[in-house]
Structures are given as C-alpha cells and as structure tokens.
Design an enzyme around this catalytic site. Structure first.
Site: not given
Ligand code: RB5
Length: 150
Positions: A98, A67, A65, A8, A133
C-alpha cells in the site's frame, strides 16, 4: 535484488545475520556500516542507506537501530524515501503493498533474529499494488515537494 543495509552500534550482529540470510537467497547486499560496536549516531547511517536508495545505487534498503524508530526518522528526511519501522511481518508486507516503502527499519533491541528474517522476507517479496494506493503515495510525495527545501 540489490539491497543496501545500514545500522548503528546496537545492530552490528543483526545486520551481519540478515546480510548473510539475504545473500543465501541470491541477493546482493551492500553494507553501508557501521561494523563497530562503539557508540555512534544512527542518523549518520540512516542517511547513507537512504541516499543509496534515493540515487538508485540499491533497489531497497534495511536500516536497523535499537528501536528502528530513530533510523527510520533519519531515512525519511532524504527526498524520495519512504521508510517504515516494522516489528512484525504484516506491517512490512503492507508497507510494500500500500505504501510502496523503499526502506524497512527494525529494532535490534525490540525483535529477535527470526522475527527480523520474517519481516525481511515480507518486505523483499511483496510488490506495490498501485491503483488507488498510487494516488495516496503521490499525495505523500506532494507533501515532501511542498514542504521540503531542495
Ligand atoms: C542508541 O542507544 C539508540 O538510541 C538508537 O539505537 C535507537 O534506538 C534510536 O532510535
């Protein structure tokens, strides 16, 4: 290896650096976007790379993304995908050994570029161990078959 990448708006720079890193190692990288820093929705990009892996267009995928969590959740909704959000290389290595993971996800707001390279190396250079596994991965895929509509 043929590798698909998607991200993203939080991860355009990290995607470009990892793409160049993989290409310098001789891999072919297919970029499924986004290449814009304009706010966008991570499920759209996760679905693209997940479909590419599921169809065999690419062998493995990387999805990034903020996180690594949201895009991994999206990828895992595509049949046949085992996407793992990893913040360090040990988990990335064992997601291959695994779990036979086929997409690794990480967070551009969580880790730096050197950690992203180490995770990428661990994921790309480790093979599935099979054996006991395989039975466990088969059980995961049975859950998908029993619970998800075609
Ligand atoms: C975008 O602000 C953020 O929510 C996205 O990049 C991600 O971290 C979502 O899980």
């Amino acid at each position: 290896m043929r590798i698909g990448m998607a991200n993203d708006h939080t991860a355009v720079e990290m995607k470009n650096e990892i793409k160049a890193y993989l290409e310098s190692q001789g891999h072919t990288v297919i970029n499924y976007g986004t290449d814009s820093s304009e706010s966008t929705d991570y499920p759209d990009w996760g679905e693209k790379v997940a479909n590419a892996v599921a169809s065999g267009e690419v062998e493995r995928g990387i999805a990034i993304c903020g996180t690594g969590i949201g895009i991994s959740l999206a990828c895992n909704k595509v049949r046949g995908i085992r996407a793992c959000a990893c913040s360090e290389p040990y988990s990335a290595e064992y997601s291959r050994r695994h779990n036979n993971a086929n997409i690794v996800c990480y967070g551009a707001r969580v880790i730096g570029i050197e950690m992203a390279k180490m995770i990428t190396d661990a994921f790309m250079n480790t093979e599935f161990e099979g054996g006991r596994h395989q039975r466990r991965v088969d059980k995961i895929m049975d859950i998908e078959r029993r619970n998800c509509e075609k």
